[in-house]
Design an enzyme around this catalytic site. Structure first.
Site, PDB file in Angstrom:
ATOM      1  N   GLY A   1       0.432  -4.873   0.996  1.00  0.00           N
ATOM      2  CA  GLY A   1      -0.784  -4.858   0.176  1.00  0.00           C
ATOM      3  C   GLY A   1      -0.595  -5.547  -1.172  1.00  0.00           C
ATOM      4  O   GLY A   1      -1.565  -6.018  -1.773  1.00  0.00           O
TER       5      GLY A   1
ATOM      6  N   GLU B   1       4.424  -5.407   7.389  1.00  0.00           N
ATOM      7  CA  GLU B   1       3.709  -4.364   8.127  1.00  0.00           C
ATOM      8  C   GLU B   1       4.171  -4.157   9.559  1.00  0.00           C
ATOM      9  O   GLU B   1       4.235  -3.023  10.039  1.00  0.00           O
ATOM     10  CB  GLU B   1       2.193  -4.648   8.113  1.00  0.00           C
ATOM     11  CG  GLU B   1       1.513  -4.340   6.785  1.00  0.00           C
ATOM     12  CD  GLU B   1       1.555  -5.484   5.785  1.00  0.00           C
ATOM     13  OE1 GLU B   1       2.316  -6.452   6.011  1.00  0.00           O
ATOM     14  OE2 GLU B   1       0.842  -5.416   4.776  1.00  0.00           O
TER      15      GLU B   1
ATOM     16  N   ALA C   1       0.871  -1.166   0.000  1.00  0.00           N
ATOM     17  CA  ALA C   1       0.000   0.000   0.000  1.00  0.00           C
ATOM     18  C   ALA C   1       0.911   1.220   0.000  1.00  0.00           C
ATOM     19  O   ALA C   1       2.046   1.148   0.483  1.00  0.00           O
ATOM     20  CB  ALA C   1      -0.866  -0.017   1.242  1.00  0.00           C
TER      21      ALA C   1
ATOM     22  N   GLU D   1      -1.019  -9.117  -0.425  1.00  0.00           N
ATOM     23  CA  GLU D   1      -2.452  -9.287  -0.111  1.00  0.00           C
ATOM     24  C   GLU D   1      -3.287  -9.279  -1.392  1.00  0.00           C
ATOM     25  O   GLU D   1      -4.253 -10.022  -1.519  1.00  0.00           O
ATOM     26  CB  GLU D   1      -2.903  -8.184   0.855  1.00  0.00           C
ATOM     27  CG  GLU D   1      -2.307  -8.384   2.253  1.00  0.00           C
ATOM     28  CD  GLU D   1      -2.586  -7.232   3.191  1.00  0.00           C
ATOM     29  OE1 GLU D   1      -2.217  -6.087   2.846  1.00  0.00           O
ATOM     30  OE2 GLU D   1      -3.181  -7.459   4.254  1.00  0.00           O
TER      31      GLU D   1
END
Ligand code: COA
Length: 260
Positions: free
Chosen positions: A112, A135, A66, A115
């Site tokens: 992300g 993370e 992200a 993911e």
């Protein structure tokens, strides 16, 4: 439709979406997530499209996570909203799409990015790919489904280690873990994905959409196992079998269960 952060190429029955922010290693910002949602919605409606491949532009990254610059100053409330909105618009959306979505992981798939790959129906990686959920090294946890999908794919212990260490694994290790199905050279990655897509295209799209639903149903947490256990454990205390079992134990004799 034209997009700023992604490119969509339509083949005969296979569509390829390329996330196109190479200078930022294809990090997912708000716009990319929205555009991916729109492109996937459109491709789902397009009767000519049978399979969708998602990849990243450049030779270095699938998606490096992200976009950290977007959420570095978020409050608790905004953080929650970011995860909830992202899951709804993209990650859960892909997982439940009625058409097969293959992740062609062509480099770093971190946070992300991993993911996103895990939300796809399966993954093929290039041999230079590196995968991880870093993370906790940022003081946060995976928020786009990573704590749920990684244990589903690689098992709880491996997922715990990957999440806790924030480390990266190689494409070969990811294959050993069952996180990716195949590993190819970078040149061979998309041709291999197309070859698999062609095989899928020979089969019934309706049956495939039902199969996706059925497989996903097996992973739905409509019942919490631990809560279920507590409920059932308590219920046992009201049964004649429990009274007999404990009494028999204390009286040092074999139980004769009434079955009620
Ligand atoms: N969010 C925002 N920008 C990112 C990014 C992310 N997740 N990942 C990479 N970038 C940007 C870098 O800031 C850099 O931008 P700049 O050139 O404007 O400074 C550019 O992409 C290139 O990345 P860089 O770090 O210089 O490349 P590298 O080869 O040295 O390292 C990585 C590659 C993937 C190891 C490193 O970029 C990295 O650790 N990224 C973050 C991974 C992460 O923690 N993801 C989870 C987020 S929740």
């Amino acid at each position: 439709m034209s997009y700023e952060t992604i490119q969509v190429a339509l083949g005969e029955a296979v569509a390829t979406i390329t996330i196109n922010r190479p200078k930022k290693l294809n990090a997912l910002n708000r716009e990319t997530i929205q555009e991916l949602h729109e492109a996937l919605s459109e491709l789902e409606q397009d009767a000519d499209v049978k399979v969708i491949i998602i990849t990243g532009s450049g030779e270095k990254a699938f998606v490096a996570g992200a976009d950290i610059s977007e959420f570095a100053d978020f409050s608790v409330k905004k953080g929650k909203k970011l995860a909830a909105k992202g899951q709804e618009l993209l990650f859960d959306f892909i997982e439940n799409l009625s058409k097969p979505v293959i992740a062609a992981v062509n480099g770093f798939a971190l946070g992300g990015g991993l993911e996103l790959a895990m939300a796809c129906h399966f993954r093929v990686a290039s041999d230079n790919a590196k995968m991880g959920l870093p993370e906790v090294s940022l003081g946060v946890i995976p928020g786009y489904g990573g704590t749920q999908r990684l244990p589903q794919l690689v098992g709880k212990g491996r997922a715990m280690e990957m999440i806790m260490t924030a480390g990266m694994i190689s494409a070969e290790q990811a294959k050993n873990y069952g996180l990716v199905n195949h590993v190819a050279t970078q040149e061979e990655l998309l041709p291999l994905c197309h070859k698999i897509a062609e095989k899928i295209c020979n089969n019934s799209p309706v049956a495939i959409s039902h199969a996706i639903k059925a497989v996903n149903a097996g992973f739905m947490n409509t019942v919490n196992g631990y809560e279920q256990e507590i409920e059932a454990f308590g219920t046992c205390f009201g049964t004649d079998d429990f009274a007999e079992g404990t009494t028999a134990f204390l009286e040092k004799r074999k139980a004769d269960f009434p079955g009620s």
